[in-house]
Write a protein that holds these residues in place. Structure first.
Motif, PDB file in Angstrom:
ATOM      1  N   SER A 191       0.846  -1.187   0.000  1.00  0.00           N
ATOM      2  CA  SER A 191       0.000   0.000   0.000  1.00  0.00           C
ATOM      3  C   SER A 191       0.887   1.245   0.000  1.00  0.00           C
ATOM      4  CB  SER A 191      -0.903   0.009   1.234  1.00  0.00           C
ATOM      5  OG  SER A 191      -0.130   0.065   2.422  1.00  0.00           O
ATOM      6  N   TRP A 221      -1.627  -0.341  -7.273  1.00  0.00           N
ATOM      7  CA  TRP A 221      -1.995   0.299  -6.000  1.00  0.00           C
ATOM      8  C   TRP A 221      -1.192   1.583  -5.880  1.00  0.00           C
ATOM      9  CZ3 TRP A 221      -2.545  -2.829  -0.821  1.00  0.00           C
ATOM     10  CH2 TRP A 221      -3.325  -2.084   0.085  1.00  0.00           C
ATOM     11  N   GLY A 232      -6.175   6.285  -5.390  1.00  0.00           N
ATOM     12  CA  GLY A 232      -7.465   5.662  -5.120  1.00  0.00           C
ATOM     13  C   GLY A 232      -7.296   4.247  -4.616  1.00  0.00           C
ATOM     14  N   LYS A 233      -8.393   3.516  -4.608  1.00  0.00           N
ATOM     15  CA  LYS A 233      -8.363   2.130  -4.158  1.00  0.00           C
ATOM     16  C   LYS A 233      -7.484   1.283  -5.081  1.00  0.00           C
ATOM     17  CE  LYS A 233     -13.046   2.161  -2.181  1.00  0.00           C
ATOM     18  NZ  LYS A 233     -14.394   1.545  -2.289  1.00  0.00           N
ATOM     19  N   PRO A 234      -6.961   0.178  -4.573  1.00  0.00           N
ATOM     20  CA  PRO A 234      -6.205  -0.723  -5.458  1.00  0.00           C
ATOM     21  C   PRO A 234      -7.079  -1.193  -6.612  1.00  0.00           C
ATOM     22  CG  PRO A 234      -6.079  -1.453  -3.167  1.00  0.00           C
ATOM     23  CD  PRO A 234      -7.061  -0.337  -3.207  1.00  0.00           C
ATOM     24  N   ALA A 251     -12.161  -2.298  -8.268  1.00  0.00           N
ATOM     25  CA  ALA A 251     -11.585  -1.487  -7.196  1.00  0.00           C
ATOM     26  C   ALA A 251     -11.814  -2.233  -5.886  1.00  0.00           C
ATOM     27  CB  ALA A 251     -12.235  -0.108  -7.157  1.00  0.00           C
ATOM     28  N   VAL A 252     -10.761  -2.377  -5.098  1.00  0.00           N
ATOM     29  CA  VAL A 252     -10.792  -3.216  -3.906  1.00  0.00           C
ATOM     30  C   VAL A 252     -10.964  -2.353  -2.657  1.00  0.00           C
ATOM     31  CG1 VAL A 252      -9.518  -4.907  -2.532  1.00  0.00           C
ATOM     32  CG2 VAL A 252      -9.279  -4.895  -5.028  1.00  0.00           C
ATOM     33  N   ASP A 253     -11.929  -2.705  -1.816  1.00  0.00           N
ATOM     34  CA  ASP A 253     -12.055  -2.120  -0.487  1.00  0.00           C
ATOM     35  C   ASP A 253     -11.114  -2.887   0.432  1.00  0.00           C
ATOM     36  OD1 ASP A 253     -12.869  -1.669   2.242  1.00  0.00           O
ATOM     37  OD2 ASP A 253     -14.745  -0.836   1.477  1.00  0.00           O
ATOM     38  N   VAL A 254     -10.051  -2.257   0.887  1.00  0.00           N
ATOM     39  CA  VAL A 254      -9.017  -2.982   1.628  1.00  0.00           C
ATOM     40  C   VAL A 254      -9.475  -3.356   3.032  1.00  0.00           C
ATOM     41  CG1 VAL A 254      -7.143  -1.973   0.296  1.00  0.00           C
ATOM     42  CG2 VAL A 254      -7.887  -0.845   2.407  1.00  0.00           C
ATOM     43  N   GLU A 255     -10.553  -2.725   3.535  1.00  0.00           N
ATOM     44  CA  GLU A 255     -11.050  -3.067   4.868  1.00  0.00           C
ATOM     45  C   GLU A 255     -11.901  -4.329   4.830  1.00  0.00           C
ATOM     46  OE1 GLU A 255     -10.106  -1.688   7.549  1.00  0.00           O
ATOM     47  OE2 GLU A 255      -9.091   0.067   6.708  1.00  0.00           O
ATOM     48  N   THR A 314     -15.245  -5.896  -3.734  1.00  0.00           N
ATOM     49  CA  THR A 314     -14.771  -5.246  -4.959  1.00  0.00           C
ATOM     50  C   THR A 314     -15.935  -4.589  -5.690  1.00  0.00           C
ATOM     51  OG1 THR A 314     -14.980  -7.335  -6.185  1.00  0.00           O
ATOM     52  CG2 THR A 314     -12.809  -6.791  -5.302  1.00  0.00           C
ATOM     53  N   TRP A 335      -5.319   4.355 -12.125  1.00  0.00           N
ATOM     54  CA  TRP A 335      -5.989   5.632 -11.909  1.00  0.00           C
ATOM     55  C   TRP A 335      -5.116   6.774 -12.415  1.00  0.00           C
ATOM     56  CZ3 TRP A 335     -10.780   4.832 -10.845  1.00  0.00           C
ATOM     57  CH2 TRP A 335     -11.206   3.859  -9.936  1.00  0.00           C
TER      58      TRP A 335
END
Length: 689
Positions: A195, A271, A275-277, A293-297, A301, A322
């Motif tokens: 990240s 990444w 923005g998101k990965p 787009a991945v929500d890392v929490e 997706t 991005w």
């Protein structure tokens, strides 16, 4: 055979004149330095890490593998496999990674892990348990990631604490490494991404359990056990690839969710701080691609792009990603051009074939592309309003940039090797050897399809003297032989000097001419690519009366080897001798991602595989054929040659097989590479006499 000053010996010992040339450039974000790899001489295989000072235009060696590694290089099987996938034949520091500010760099030597402070050239070794593979700094420079024994490690550089953040949960599982298909066919050579803040790492989990096992033996050493490899042949199972977001302290794992069954191929991961990965996944038939787009929490997706094509969608280096403004950038086939698309707006015009995305910044997108001449590749800065050509000399160019500094690497027909220029002034030096011959090449456009070709005569050719013809193609997708670069024709010129008119042809399916051209080979390798070689030969012979169409040979390696064997088997009326190096002879024995993209799934299109494979053609052979194959090849395995040879023998067709013990898909060994050229010439002279 040969002598110290002969071209074959020079060609072999310099690894095709690549040794001594600078490569793998990184520009510091403040523009003060350019870091790169280069061997100490034109015959040294060991790369060192160097710095070019943009203010003083001086160079300094930062890390010398000769002083860091006193014992002979010792590579793990996993590292050897990685190098085979990247076609890496050099030694020493073959790759490095820096942090975001380019304060430090990391690299591996013989599985040992080193960190260098770039300002002072102070090098220290980090102790690691096992052989380190693919070390990378997190963007902040606080930690180093690496893979050892299939486990992903992160080392804190301040405390020295080495944590395993993901370890294999089965004998066929690895974390943080690219699987065979990704590295061989998708140009994805890595399997983990930090990240921007260095607190997390997005890592690939690869389970090779479903993949069939093949065995690569060394018949010259019967006491050595055969090497077992997981090889996903066409129609067979692929490795199961998933992703997880891991805390660098090893405290948390969040699996990334997408429909892995419908989209089994993980193409790319990006990444950045914008923005998101982003993760790009692909269906097995490669006709549909999702950008997620991945929500890392949570690991959930969101589909940010869903693209389809009736044939296939190419994976383009550097995309998707991005923009600094938060828009999605992709490269897509639009109106017969591989166009840069930002959001839903094409930024590049018709006829502009984007080959790679090099950099994305506020002032625009740096790309390589071909326009009206596919033999040339140029560097452009693209904005929504216009495209600016940054490489001005005719030729083949690449670039990298940061901190207002552009580093251009350009090859042309007017000099040997690439010249590397820095926009602030100066040239990064090369110690590559000067070849003992200079190609005299004529680039041609011939036939109804405007095929691009290169013709080389012996340098002492007397006009009016008839010459046997040697076609010297690759001829397949994803590679060009007809390019505006002198070094591309060195071996072809040496072959011409042995008494041949050498013709190199790029037919349908080769890159640089747009999506329609590339897709002409769909379900038809054998028809389209062979027809173009024949058409070009006849079109050139109409212009060039010195070409003797009664004495025509063809040679090639890999796809070119397939094409050479195909030519003498199916068009003996045109081709009178062939040399097939490492040929694919049965496409059912080649890998899933490449083969199924072009020929479909063998269970669904068995007739296509039959029509494009060579085994059933064995009884047709009536011309001299030499087949050359490295017995250690794990890409085009030696079974291809052995099965064709067995079929030829069963049909009573004489042929020559040259097995290369210990040789992979590459032929880096000096004497092997040198003598192969000499043996080929001897064979062709006898066959075409």
């Amino acid at each position: 055979m040969g002598n110290e000053t002969s071209f074959p010996r020079q060609h072999a010992r310099t690894q095709r004149f690549t040794l001594g040339a600078p490569r793998t450039f990184t520009v510091a974000p403040d523009g003060s330095k350019v870091y790169f790899l280069r061997t100490a001489s034109a015959t040294s295989r060991a790369n060192g890490l160097w710095a070019f000072d943009t203010a003083t235009r001086t160079e300094a060696l930062l890390a010398d593998p000769g002083t860091l590694l006193t014992d002979p290089e010792d590579l793990s099987p996993q590292e050897r496999a990685r190098r085979e996938r990247t076609r890496e034949s050099a030694a020493g520091i073959v790759g490095y990674a820096t942090d975001r500010d380019a304060r430090q760099a990391v690299f591996a030597l013989s599985g040992r892990l080193f960190v260098v402070e770039l300002a002072t050239a102070a090098v220290r070794e980090l102790p690691v348990p096992g052989a380190a593979i693919d070390p990378r700094l997190d963007p902040t420079g606080r930690q180093v990631g690496y893979v050892a024994d299939g486990a992903l490690h992160v080392v804190d550089l301040e405390t020295g604490v080495d944590r395993v953040v993901a370890s294999p949960d089965g004998p066929d599982v690895t974390w943080g490494l690219a699987e065979f298909i990704a590295a061989e066919e998708m140009s994805r050579y890595r399997g983990y991404w930090f990240s921007p803040d260095g607190e997390r790492v997005l890592a690939a989990r690869v389970d090779n359990a479903p993949v069939p096992r093949w065995h690569i033996a060394d018949p010259a050493n019967p006491g050595t056990p055969a090497a077992e490899i997981a090889y996903p042949a066409a129609g067979e199972a692929n490795a199961a690839v998933t992703l997880a977001v891991l805390g660098v302290d090893g405290s948390k794992r969040t699996d990334v969710a997408w429909d892995n069954e419908a989209f089994p191929y993980l193409n790319t991961v990006s990444w950045t701080s914008h923005g998101k990965p982003l993760v790009q996944v692909q269906t097995r038939d490669q006709r549909r691609v999702l950008v997620l787009a991945v929500d890392v929490e949570t690991g959930s997706t969101e589909v940010v792009a869903d693209d389809t094509d009736p044939h296939w969608l190419e994976i383009v280096p550097g995309a998707p990603r991005w923009t600094p403004g938060g828009e999605l950038l992709r490269v897509l086939p639009v109106d017969d051009a591989n166009r840069l698309v930002v959001g839903d707006r094409p930024w590049t015009p018709d006829g502009f074939q984007v080959r790679a995305v090099l950099d994305v910044a506020e002032d625009g997108v740096l790309v390589t592309a071909s326009t009206d001449d596919p033999t040339q590749t140029h560097v452009f800065l693209v904005t929504e309003r216009d495209t600016t050509k940054l490489s001005t000399e005719d030729g083949v160019h690449g670039a990298t940039r940061a901190g207002g500094v552009l580093v251009l690497s350009g090859s042309s027909l007017t000099r040997f090797g690439p010249e590397v220029t820095v926009s602030t002034g100066g040239v990064i030096g090369s110690s590559a050897e000067t070849p003992v011959l200079t190609p005299e090449v004529r680039l041609l456009t011939v036939g109804e399809r405007d095929l691009r070709a290169a013709l080389l005569y012996p340098r002492d050719h007397v006009p009016g003297t008839k010459l046997p013809v040697l076609l010297d193609p690759y001829g397949g997708p994803h590679a060009q032989r007809v390019v505006s670069a002198r070094n591309a024709y060195l071996a072809s010129q040496w072959l011409a000097d042995q008494g041949f008119a050498v013709l190199v042809v790029d037919g349908r399916g080769t890159p640089g001419r747009g999506p329609a051209w590339e897709r002409e080979i769909a379900f038809d390798f054998a028809g389209a690519t062979l027809e173009d070689q024949v058409d070009a030969l006849h079109a050139v012979a109409e212009r060039e009366p010195d070409l003797d169409l009664g004495r025509v040979g063809i040679r090639g390696w890999s796809y070119g080897g397939y094409l050479a064997a195909l030519a003498v088997l199916r068009r003996p009326d045109v081709f009178h001798a062939g040399i097939a190096g490492a040929p694919v002879t049965d496409w059912r024995l080649y890998d899933t991602h490449y083969t199924e993209r072009y020929l479909g799934h063998p269970a669904e299109r068995p007739e296509v595989y039959d029509a494009n494979s060579l085994i059933e053609d064995a009884p047709k052979l009536e011309r001299p054929l030499m087949i050359v194959h490295g017995l250690a090849d794990d890409n085009v395995v030696a079974a291809h040659t052995l099965r064709l040879s067995s079929a030829l023998l069963a049909a009573g067709r004489p042929h020559t097989v040259l097995p290369l013990s210990g040789v992979t898909h590459m032929t880096p060994q000096e004497q092997v590479a040198e003598n192969l050229l000499l043996l080929q010439v001897d064979f062709l002279r006898r066959a075409l006499s």
